[in-house]
Design a protein around this motif. Structure first.
Motif, PDB file in Angstrom:
ATOM      1  N   UNK A 177     -14.866 -14.691 -15.781  1.00 38.37           N
ATOM      2  CA  UNK A 177     -14.220 -14.571 -14.466  1.00 38.37           C
ATOM      3  C   UNK A 177     -12.801 -14.029 -14.598  1.00 38.37           C
ATOM      4  N   UNK A 178     -12.302 -13.904 -15.797  1.00 36.61           N
ATOM      5  CA  UNK A 178     -10.961 -13.369 -16.019  1.00 36.61           C
ATOM      6  C   UNK A 178     -10.853 -11.967 -15.440  1.00 36.61           C
ATOM      7  N   UNK A 179      -9.767 -11.726 -14.709  1.00 37.39           N
ATOM      8  CA  UNK A 179      -9.562 -10.412 -14.120  1.00 37.39           C
ATOM      9  C   UNK A 179      -8.514 -10.455 -13.030  1.00 37.39           C
ATOM     10  N   UNK A 180      -8.237  -9.292 -12.451  1.00 32.00           N
ATOM     11  CA  UNK A 180      -7.309  -9.196 -11.328  1.00 32.00           C
ATOM     12  C   UNK A 180      -8.144  -9.177 -10.053  1.00 32.00           C
ATOM     13  N   UNK A 181      -7.908 -10.141  -9.175  1.00 29.89           N
ATOM     14  CA  UNK A 181      -8.647 -10.243  -7.921  1.00 29.89           C
ATOM     15  C   UNK A 181      -7.783  -9.663  -6.804  1.00 29.89           C
ATOM     16  N   UNK A 182      -8.362  -8.701  -6.088  1.00 29.70           N
ATOM     17  CA  UNK A 182      -7.649  -8.001  -5.030  1.00 29.70           C
ATOM     18  C   UNK A 182      -8.359  -8.197  -3.705  1.00 29.70           C
ATOM     19  N   UNK A 183      -7.595  -8.526  -2.659  1.00 27.75           N
ATOM     20  CA  UNK A 183      -8.179  -8.509  -1.328  1.00 27.75           C
ATOM     21  C   UNK A 183      -7.730  -7.225  -0.636  1.00 27.75           C
ATOM     22  N   UNK A 184      -8.559  -6.743   0.274  1.00 24.90           N
ATOM     23  CA  UNK A 184      -8.254  -5.488   0.960  1.00 24.90           C
ATOM     24  C   UNK A 184      -8.780  -5.567   2.381  1.00 24.90           C
ATOM     25  N   UNK A 185      -7.926  -5.273   3.355  1.00 23.73           N
ATOM     26  CA  UNK A 185      -8.308  -5.324   4.752  1.00 23.73           C
ATOM     27  C   UNK A 185      -8.576  -3.933   5.292  1.00 23.73           C
ATOM     28  N   UNK A 186      -9.650  -3.808   6.047  1.00 23.48           N
ATOM     29  CA  UNK A 186      -9.981  -2.534   6.689  1.00 23.48           C
ATOM     30  C   UNK A 186      -9.168  -2.426   7.967  1.00 23.48           C
ATOM     31  N   UNK A 187      -8.347  -1.373   8.085  1.00 27.54           N
ATOM     32  CA  UNK A 187      -7.465  -1.333   9.242  1.00 27.54           C
ATOM     33  C   UNK A 187      -7.622  -0.121  10.130  1.00 27.54           C
ATOM     34  N   UNK A 188      -8.562   0.762   9.815  1.00 26.80           N
ATOM     35  CA  UNK A 188      -8.849   1.810  10.788  1.00 26.80           C
ATOM     36  C   UNK A 188     -10.307   2.256  10.650  1.00 26.80           C
ATOM     37  N   UNK A 189     -10.765   3.042  11.606  1.00 25.74           N
ATOM     38  CA  UNK A 189     -12.180   3.428  11.642  1.00 25.74           C
ATOM     39  C   UNK A 189     -12.506   4.537  10.654  1.00 25.74           C
ATOM     40  N   UNK A 190     -11.506   5.058   9.935  1.00 20.59           N
ATOM     41  CA  UNK A 190     -11.757   6.061   8.904  1.00 20.59           C
ATOM     42  C   UNK A 190     -12.081   5.429   7.552  1.00 20.59           C
ATOM     43  N   UNK A 191     -11.884   4.121   7.454  1.00 24.58           N
ATOM     44  CA  UNK A 191     -12.213   3.470   6.187  1.00 24.58           C
ATOM     45  C   UNK A 191     -11.039   3.212   5.292  1.00 24.58           C
ATOM     46  N   UNK A 192      -9.817   3.319   5.809  1.00 24.91           N
ATOM     47  CA  UNK A 192      -8.649   3.062   4.982  1.00 24.91           C
ATOM     48  C   UNK A 192      -8.458   1.559   4.808  1.00 24.91           C
TER      49      UNK A 192
END
Lengths: 113, 111
Positions: free
Chosen positions: B83-98
């Motif tokens: 399980x070792x690693x860098x955990x990243x959260x990411x929020x979808x904020x537009x309809x283009x997929x950014x």
């Protein structure tokens, strides 16, 4: 198996050089992205492309340009490399609709001396 | 740009222990993704949560999306060295997929 490949894993360039980073995806994705990753700052979006020849600036576009002449290929260009552009560069692709899951390449560690 | 804050920045635990990573924002996201990144590799998607209050389980990993869709958590039960690693959260904020990424939580699980 889906794949995003980047042209180099490690690159060392001198200040003032023009640098090309290439990214190729084999998933027929519309969207492609270039990020830089620095410790403590996460991934920051440099440029984004949602179609061939279409591009949009991200959060930190200064000092960079991009080219997308074919759907599968997205290039990042550093016109005149500077030491503050030393970083890990990650390319990603995603479909235009659906889950928007991004598939990443392995990254290019660029050092500018 | 909508900010996503992750906490803690670094977590070191022993095998078998539990851990929780948090991802918070003052903005609402239409969906939120969690990625894990191992050294020398790009991030790989673990899960996408879409509905407020949603809970998703992936073996020993449990992901929760807040009711107001502004925050999320990742809980790992009985951590393993893999399980070792860098955990990243990411929020979808537009309809283009950014996506807007958090800075990440570095998790180290020792034997």
């Amino acid at each position: 198996d889906v794949k995003v490949t980047q042209s180099s894993r490690y690159l060392v360039k001198r200040t003032g050089e023009k640098v090309f980073l290439e990214c190729v995806q084999d998933m027929d994705h519309e969207n492609m992205f270039w990020y830089r990753q620095d410790p403590g700052l996460g991934l920051r979006l440099i440029y984004f492309s949602y179609d061939v020849k279409m591009k949009e600036k991200g959060d930190i576009p200064e000092g960079y340009s991009v080219s997308r002449e074919k759907k599968e290929r997205f290039s990042l260009i550093l016109e005149s490399a500077s030491t503050n552009q030393t970083s890990m560069y990650l390319c990603a692709s995603s479909p235009l609709k659906g889950s928007y899951e991004q598939y990443f390449g392995p990254g290019t560690r660029l050092t500018v001396t | 740009t909508q900010l996503l804050e992750q906490s803690p920045q670094f977590l070191s635990i022993q095998e078998g222990e539990n851990l929780t990573v948090y991802c918070n924002s003052s903005s609402v996201f239409s969906s939120l993704q969690w990625y894990r990144q191992e050294p020398g590799e790009g991030p790989v998607l673990l899960v996408t949560v879409v509905t407020g209050g949603e809970v998703k389980k992936l073996k020993r990993l449990t992901f929760q999306f807040g009711d107001a869709r502004k925050d999320s958590s990742l809980h790992i039960t009985a951590a393993q060295t893999g399980d070792t690693g860098l955990y990243l959260c990411a929020g979808l904020y537009d309809s283009w997929g950014k996506l807007q990424f958090g800075a990440g939580t570095q998790v180290v699980v020792t034997p």
